[in-house]
Design a protein around this motif. Structure first.
Motif, PDB file in Angstrom:
ATOM      1  N   GLU A   1      18.951 -20.836  -0.317  1.00 30.97           N
ATOM      2  CA  GLU A   1      18.644 -20.752   1.298  1.00 30.97           C
ATOM      3  C   GLU A   1      19.921 -19.726   1.743  1.00 30.97           C
ATOM      4  O   GLU A   1      19.595 -18.995   2.405  1.00 30.97           O
ATOM      5  CB  GLU A   1      18.864 -22.261   1.882  1.00 30.97           C
ATOM      6  N   ALA A   2      21.079 -19.901   1.286  1.00 28.47           N
ATOM      7  CA  ALA A   2      22.031 -18.957   1.635  1.00 28.47           C
ATOM      8  C   ALA A   2      21.826 -17.799   1.226  1.00 28.47           C
ATOM      9  O   ALA A   2      22.140 -16.653   2.107  1.00 28.47           O
ATOM     10  CB  ALA A   2      23.431 -19.616   1.212  1.00 28.47           C
ATOM     11  N   MET A   3      21.141 -17.332  -0.036  1.00 27.63           N
ATOM     12  CA  MET A   3      21.046 -16.329  -0.513  1.00 27.63           C
ATOM     13  C   MET A   3      19.988 -15.551   0.425  1.00 27.63           C
ATOM     14  O   MET A   3      19.836 -14.417   0.533  1.00 27.63           O
ATOM     15  CB  MET A   3      20.483 -16.297  -1.916  1.00 27.63           C
ATOM     16  N   ASN A   4      18.978 -16.437   0.818  1.00 30.00           N
ATOM     17  CA  ASN A   4      17.832 -15.719   1.418  1.00 30.00           C
ATOM     18  C   ASN A   4      18.319 -15.433   2.863  1.00 30.00           C
ATOM     19  O   ASN A   4      17.975 -14.214   3.374  1.00 30.00           O
ATOM     20  CB  ASN A   4      16.607 -16.854   1.705  1.00 30.00           C
ATOM     21  N   ASN A   5      19.350 -16.214   3.321  1.00 27.27           N
ATOM     22  CA  ASN A   5      19.790 -15.907   4.670  1.00 27.27           C
ATOM     23  C   ASN A   5      20.612 -14.533   4.465  1.00 27.27           C
ATOM     24  O   ASN A   5      20.659 -13.794   5.662  1.00 27.27           O
ATOM     25  CB  ASN A   5      20.552 -17.031   5.109  1.00 27.27           C
ATOM     26  N   LEU A   6      21.517 -14.349   3.553  1.00 27.09           N
ATOM     27  CA  LEU A   6      22.078 -13.065   3.236  1.00 27.09           C
ATOM     28  C   LEU A   6      21.330 -12.174   3.208  1.00 27.09           C
ATOM     29  O   LEU A   6      21.405 -11.076   4.005  1.00 27.09           O
ATOM     30  CB  LEU A   6      22.965 -13.440   2.023  1.00 27.09           C
ATOM     31  N   GLY A   7      20.190 -12.104   2.682  1.00 23.57           N
ATOM     32  CA  GLY A   7      19.275 -10.991   2.498  1.00 23.57           C
ATOM     33  C   GLY A   7      18.730 -10.542   3.956  1.00 23.57           C
ATOM     34  O   GLY A   7      18.634  -9.504   4.267  1.00 23.57           O
ATOM     35  N   ILE A   8      18.348 -11.614   4.888  1.00 27.73           N
ATOM     36  CA  ILE A   8      17.876 -11.342   6.312  1.00 27.73           C
ATOM     37  C   ILE A   8      18.784 -10.609   6.906  1.00 27.73           C
ATOM     38  O   ILE A   8      18.672  -9.683   7.624  1.00 27.73           O
ATOM     39  CB  ILE A   8      17.412 -12.816   6.816  1.00 27.73           C
ATOM     40  N   ALA A   9      20.259 -10.992   6.961  1.00 29.01           N
ATOM     41  CA  ALA A   9      21.285 -10.478   7.663  1.00 29.01           C
ATOM     42  C   ALA A   9      21.470  -8.950   7.252  1.00 29.01           C
ATOM     43  O   ALA A   9      21.718  -7.965   8.004  1.00 29.01           O
ATOM     44  CB  ALA A   9      22.571 -11.352   7.266  1.00 29.01           C
ATOM     45  N   LEU A  10      21.267  -8.723   5.694  1.00 29.39           N
ATOM     46  CA  LEU A  10      21.648  -7.571   5.271  1.00 29.39           C
ATOM     47  C   LEU A  10      20.333  -6.731   5.546  1.00 29.39           C
ATOM     48  O   LEU A  10      20.596  -5.244   6.253  1.00 29.39           O
ATOM     49  CB  LEU A  10      21.602  -7.416   3.662  1.00 29.39           C
ATOM     50  N   ALA A  11      19.242  -7.052   5.639  1.00 28.57           N
ATOM     51  CA  ALA A  11      18.034  -6.386   6.312  1.00 28.57           C
ATOM     52  C   ALA A  11      18.176  -5.933   7.623  1.00 28.57           C
ATOM     53  O   ALA A  11      17.882  -4.784   7.963  1.00 28.57           O
ATOM     54  CB  ALA A  11      17.040  -7.171   5.862  1.00 28.57           C
ATOM     55  N   LEU A  12      18.504  -6.762   8.351  1.00 28.11           N
ATOM     56  CA  LEU A  12      18.800  -6.597   9.882  1.00 28.11           C
ATOM     57  C   LEU A  12      19.874  -5.417  10.186  1.00 28.11           C
ATOM     58  O   LEU A  12      19.856  -4.971  10.966  1.00 28.11           O
ATOM     59  CB  LEU A  12      19.539  -7.542  10.875  1.00 28.11           C
ATOM     60  N   GLN A  13      20.891  -5.366   9.197  1.00 19.90           N
ATOM     61  CA  GLN A  13      22.017  -4.438   9.381  1.00 19.90           C
ATOM     62  C   GLN A  13      21.250  -3.037   8.637  1.00 19.90           C
ATOM     63  O   GLN A  13      22.001  -2.141   8.818  1.00 19.90           O
ATOM     64  CB  GLN A  13      23.199  -4.727   8.341  1.00 19.90           C
ATOM     65  N   GLY A  14      19.908  -2.999   8.442  1.00 18.35           N
ATOM     66  CA  GLY A  14      19.459  -1.727   7.536  1.00 18.35           C
ATOM     67  C   GLY A  14      19.943  -1.806   5.969  1.00 18.35           C
ATOM     68  O   GLY A  14      19.363  -0.518   5.699  1.00 18.35           O
ATOM     69  N   LYS A  15      20.466  -2.489   5.416  1.00 16.42           N
ATOM     70  CA  LYS A  15      20.806  -2.463   4.097  1.00 16.42           C
ATOM     71  C   LYS A  15      19.771  -3.343   3.558  1.00 16.42           C
ATOM     72  O   LYS A  15      19.967  -4.169   2.563  1.00 16.42           O
ATOM     73  CB  LYS A  15      22.208  -3.260   3.712  1.00 16.42           C
ATOM     74  N   LEU A  16      18.842  -2.357   3.224  1.00 20.62           N
ATOM     75  CA  LEU A  16      17.422  -2.872   2.616  1.00 20.62           C
ATOM     76  C   LEU A  16      17.724  -3.009   1.255  1.00 20.62           C
ATOM     77  O   LEU A  16      16.923  -4.080   0.573  1.00 20.62           O
ATOM     78  CB  LEU A  16      16.286  -2.082   3.063  1.00 20.62           C
ATOM     79  N   LEU A  17      18.293  -2.342   0.406  1.00 18.63           N
ATOM     80  CA  LEU A  17      18.449  -2.275  -1.129  1.00 18.63           C
ATOM     81  C   LEU A  17      19.017  -3.718  -1.616  1.00 18.63           C
ATOM     82  O   LEU A  17      18.508  -4.305  -2.430  1.00 18.63           O
ATOM     83  CB  LEU A  17      18.988  -0.958  -1.515  1.00 18.63           C
ATOM     84  N   GLU A  18      20.216  -3.954  -0.736  1.00 21.97           N
ATOM     85  CA  GLU A  18      21.019  -5.136  -1.050  1.00 21.97           C
ATOM     86  C   GLU A  18      20.085  -6.337  -0.455  1.00 21.97           C
ATOM     87  O   GLU A  18      20.075  -7.304  -1.342  1.00 21.97           O
ATOM     88  CB  GLU A  18      22.278  -5.004  -0.229  1.00 21.97           C
ATOM     89  N   ALA A  19      19.305  -6.274   0.629  1.00 24.56           N
ATOM     90  CA  ALA A  19      18.739  -7.453   0.974  1.00 24.56           C
ATOM     91  C   ALA A  19      17.595  -7.625  -0.204  1.00 24.56           C
ATOM     92  O   ALA A  19      17.241  -8.801  -0.531  1.00 24.56           O
ATOM     93  CB  ALA A  19      17.911  -7.134   2.201  1.00 24.56           C
ATOM     94  N   LYS A  20      16.911  -6.725  -0.756  1.00 26.61           N
ATOM     95  CA  LYS A  20      15.760  -6.685  -1.741  1.00 26.61           C
ATOM     96  C   LYS A  20      16.230  -7.319  -2.802  1.00 26.61           C
ATOM     97  O   LYS A  20      15.873  -8.035  -3.426  1.00 26.61           O
ATOM     98  CB  LYS A  20      15.341  -5.221  -1.878  1.00 26.61           C
ATOM     99  N   GLN A  21      17.766  -7.012  -3.215  1.00 21.89           N
ATOM    100  CA  GLN A  21      18.281  -7.716  -4.540  1.00 21.89           C
ATOM    101  C   GLN A  21      18.651  -9.201  -4.061  1.00 21.89           C
ATOM    102  O   GLN A  21      18.331  -9.949  -4.994  1.00 21.89           O
ATOM    103  CB  GLN A  21      19.669  -7.211  -4.841  1.00 21.89           C
TER     104      GLN A  21
END
Length: 545
Positions: free
Chosen positions: A491-511
């Motif tokens: 759950e925390a990993m998924n939330n981290l991905g959402i936050a990174l995606a909202l920052q525009g860091k899509l590659l890190e979010a994808k990971q």
């Protein structure tokens, strides 16, 4: 003579039994009335937010793709089948789920009453009412997700009764039918909750209590029950080990013996004096001296040995009752680690079935005292005392059921009695956040971290609040801290991905989303987020010259 025959005719007996059973159901519904109008609490999101319950192919996955049932670490498909059926009937409305739990408990009371009648235990009416109204059972009945206790108990007791019918059947066909039904019901019990693994030993204890010994003829029919239990429980343990658990509980053999011994005395104390019942009890301090660690298990073993040695004078019933109590509790005594031990070593729900042993013993002794009393005035006093005990238990059950109205009610009460519970602090924070009382929620999340700095969930929950406020730079460190303490916290990993995606860091979010799906390929939220991130990455590439 004709009147006497009519009195004891089968229709007359059935009518009397049905009347008594109807009274039991009505009284159980009255004592649990506050729970009927309670909401969903704590882990009940395994029902409300479980996609497997919301579509028709979910039923197939519950049985044949159990990893898709993300909220449940165990393989208990019968329980989730019952939830699936109910979700089709009344969706995410709590009343129906609470009603079924209460009806199942009433059914268990009737099954216990039927078993006691079959084996001719005196005072079965009194014993059954104690089991019906004892407040230690409220957690199993009033908490929807604990359907596993009342449903597995229903199949367990049904199997026991079917086995008794097999033993007393007058024809070979009836014996085969009774035995087959008992085995099938036992399988359903194990697939509802594996604590029912103790049934074969319970059956042997009954035969020993009745006959004073266990013969080869007694033991052979039990062997298929033992084989089924080993296979299903082995699979369940294997399945749990495939899932990611919250904590690894490192304990020495002496510490495990200390926990087991203290837990047995704790449960017995709560049966005799059922006050200050909590959803989360204080976790015992294991940094105690060797004498303290040994005294609990040793005194309990001496207690059991004394009952066995004295069977010639006090009968076999006392030892059989406490042996049943001990064996039925054994899977929850800490000999094998399970995730709830991270929060507490005991829980009322663990003794839902085990409590039957001492309740039968104490109830039958009370009834025998009444039965041998000659003077009418003393009989009247004992009758009043019996009614008073049942009434008091019913009142305590009503009051305890009121505490399950909501998460806020439950965990405010828990913290009033156990202020050091970091789990209760976190759960109260969640309840307050749901009501948009964010400042109060943050206070309890931080209190949880003061009590348990390595507790991952409050970090994730603090990150969620900041994420909702759009404070991405502040939210991301909290998700990282949660993952540092619990690296497979999806759950925390998924939330981290959402936050990174909202920052525009899509590659890190994808990971992040890919990592979640590596840990659990059935996480539909992560799958949706991954597909969205990939699509946005593709759109970005097409826009770039």
């Amino acid at each position: 003579m004709a009147n006497m025959l009519r009195e004891f005719s089968l229709p007359s007996i059935l009518q009397r039994d049905l009347s008594q059973c109807s009274i039991i159901i009505l009284l159980v519904l009255i004592s649990y009335f506050p729970a009927l109008f309670a909401g969903f609490i704590w882990d009940d999101d395994a029902v409300t937010d479980n996609p497997l319950l919301q579509n028709f192919d979910g039923l197939w996955k519950i049985w044949f793709s159990p990893k898709a049932n993300i909220p449940e670490l165990h393989y208990w498909p019968v329980v989730y089948t019952s939830f699936w059926i109910e979700y089709q009937l009344w969706g995410a409305h709590p009343f129906g789920y609470h009603l079924i739990n209460i009806v199942l408990h009433a059914g268990n009371v009737i099954l216990l009453w039927s078993i006691l009648k079959k084996i001719e235990v005196p005072g079965r009416w009194f014993i059954s009412l104690i089991f019906a109204f004892h407040p230690v059972h409220v957690e199993s009945v009033a908490w929807i997700i604990e359907r596993k206790d009342v449903l597995s108990g229903f199949f367990y007791l049904s199997s026991f009764l079917a086995y008794l019918n097999f033993l007393t059947a007058s024809t070979q066909n009836r014996r085969i039918a009774g035995y087959s039904l008992a085995l099938l019901l036992f399988i359903l019990a194990l697939l509802s909750k594996s604590i029912t693994v103790s049934l074969p030993i319970a059956l042997l204890l009954y035969l020993w209590w009745k006959n004073g010994r266990i013969t080869r003829v007694d033991f052979i029919p039990i062997l298929p029950f033992i084989a089924v239990a080993i296979i299903i429980v082995y699979f369940d343990i294997w399945f749990v080990n495939q899932r990611q658990s919250l904590a690894v509980i490192e304990l020495s053999p002496i510490q495990r013996g200390y926990i087991a011994g203290k837990a047995l005395w704790f449960y017995l104390t709560k049966l005799i004096y059922p006050v200050n019942l909590l959803t989360v009890y204080p976790r015992w301090n294991l940094a105690v001296g060797l004498f303290t660690q040994l005294v609990y298990p040793l005194t309990y073993l001496v207690f059991l040995a004394t009952l066995y040695a004295g069977k010639k004078y006090i009968g076999r019933g006392a030892f059989a009752s406490f042996a049943f109590f001990t064996v039925t509790l054994a899977p929850t005594l800490g000999f094998i680690s399970f995730s709830y031990m991270y929060h507490s070593f005991v829980a009322d729900r663990f003794q839902y079935l085990a409590s039957i042993g001492p309740i039968i013993l104490f109830g039958s002794l009370g009834y025998k005292l009444y039965d041998v009393t000659v003077k009418t005035t003393r009989k009247l006093i004992l009758r009043i005392a019996g009614i008073a005990i049942i009434t008091l238990l019913g009142f305590l059950t009503w009051k305890q059921a009121e505490r399950y109205e909501s998460d806020e009610t439950l965990f405010r009460y828990t913290l009033a009695k156990n202020p050091a519970s970091w789990l209760a602090c976190n759960n109260l924070g969640l309840a307050l956040a749901e009501k948009n009382q964010f400042d109060e929620a943050v206070k309890y999340y931080r209190k949880a971290l003061e009590l348990k700095p390595d507790f991952a969930y409050p970090y994730n929950n603090l990150g969620i609040l900041l994420l909702k406020e759009g404070k991405l730079d502040q939210a991301i460190p909290y998700f990282n801290q949660a993952l540092a303490r619990y690296p497979t916290f999806t759950e925390a990993m998924n939330n981290l991905g959402i936050a990174l995606a909202l920052q525009g860091k899509l590659l890190e979010a994808k990971q992040c989303f890919q990592k979640v799906l590596e840990l659990n390929p059935y996480n539909t939220r992560a799958q949706y987020n991954l597909e969205k991130a990939i699509k946005e990455l593709q759109n970005r590439e097409t826009k770039e010259p």
